[in-house]
Design a protein around this motif. Structure first.
Motif: not given
Length: 317
Positions: A123-135, A190-198
């Motif tokens: 099972e593979l997840f796209e792991s932008l850390m915003a998604v992966a870190q909680p999992l 405007d900016w589109a960025l990805n980051f973990a919850p913290d």
């Protein structure tokens, strides 16, 4: 605490009611209720809030639920490892993969892994850390191939370095600000960025504050997937910040332009991110070995496309 109590707790959370939990576990509703009451009595804390419409969890229950999921996931890994040692490689492997690895080294890695361990359900997840870190935190993911903020390394996660990669501010080809030379010239965009919850504060410091720039955080859209980020950059003229390697990988090649800013961004580190003190299964170790083998082969290649990739990558193993 007993295992059947933790199983009852997790099943109740996943199904939303004691009746449904009993059905999923294949036991009676009375047995689930008894297990939960025994757990509350043992810990001398209220864990559940019972209501006609279902159950919810107290602060204590939520805290225990996180650990219960980890325990059950780790037990599953142990059972899978024993099955492998008995000669029956069974079970599931859940991996988070940072998008640019997906676009470059992942296909060959998966083929090699499937050849070596064909009975593992991958099972593979796209792991932008915003998604992966909680999992990863909850134990629903075995490990992540990604970038971890340094502050998290010493707390709940550990990271084994694989390579350094360069990053850059990017816009779509033909963007009105494509020829800007300073981050200060992009503060009204405007900016589109990805980051973990913290991770928002650290990213804002990395991109703006340390260069003497202040951005209104309301201009930042947090994109939870690479597809969302790509669409926003393509169709709304938003700026973004990504690994430089994306400009050489489909589907971004010819669509993203690097903004050649005076401000320098030091390379980021990609690694194998795991929960601290967790034990990797044989399947997880095999997948990592396959990935490192594929990366090594491309690093040694004289093909033009590989030379372009490794213009912006530095091996750390």
């Amino acid at each position: 605490m007993k295992l059947h109590q933790l199983q009852a707790l997790v099943a109740s959370a996943e199904t939303g009611s004691i009746r449904a939990a009993a059905r999923s576990l294949g036991i009676s509703q009375a047995a689930v209720t008894r297990a939960l009451r025994e757990l509350e009595a043992t810990e001398q804390l209220p864990l559940l809030i019972r209501a006609p419409e279902g159950i919810s969890f107290t602060e204590y229950g939520k805290a225990l639920l996180t650990h219960a999921r980890l325990v059950l996931n780790q037990l599953e890994h142990a059972q899978n490892e024993l099955a492998r040692l008995r000669g029956r490689a069974e079970g599931r492997l859940s991996v988070g993969v940072t998008p640019w690895i997906t676009l470059t080294f992942l296909p060959e890695t998966v083929l090699l892994f499937r050849k070596r361990m064909p009975d593992i359900q991958l099972e593979l997840f796209e792991s932008l850390m915003a998604v992966a870190q909680p999992l990863l935190r909850a134990g629903d993911m075995d490990f992540v191939i990604g970038q971890l903020h340094p502050s998290a390394v010493t707390q709940e996660f550990s990271c084994e370095p694989v390579l350094n990669y360069e990053t850059a501010v990017m816009v779509r080809e033909g963007h009105p600000r494509q020829d800007c030379r300073s981050i200060h010239d992009l503060l009204d965009q405007d900016w589109a960025l990805n980051f973990a919850p913290d991770g928002q504060d650290a990213l804002i410091d990395y991109l703006f504050t340390r260069h003497g720039a202040q951005i209104d955080t309301r201009r930042i859209v947090r994109a939870h997937s690479l597809g969302t980020l790509q669409t926003l950059v393509d169709r709304t003229d938003m700026c973004t910040w990504c690994p430089t390697i994306l400009t050489a990988a489909a589907p971004f090649k010819g669509h993203l332009a690097i903004v050649a800013l005076r401000e320098a961004f030091e390379p980021r580190q990609l690694g194998i991110v795991t929960r601290r003190n967790s034990t990797l299964s044989g399947a997880a170790s095999c997948f990592i070995e396959c990935l490192l083998q594929v990366i090594r082969q491309h690093a040694r290649s004289a093909k033009k496309e590989d030379l372009v990739l490794f213009d912006t990558l530095t091996l750390l193993f």
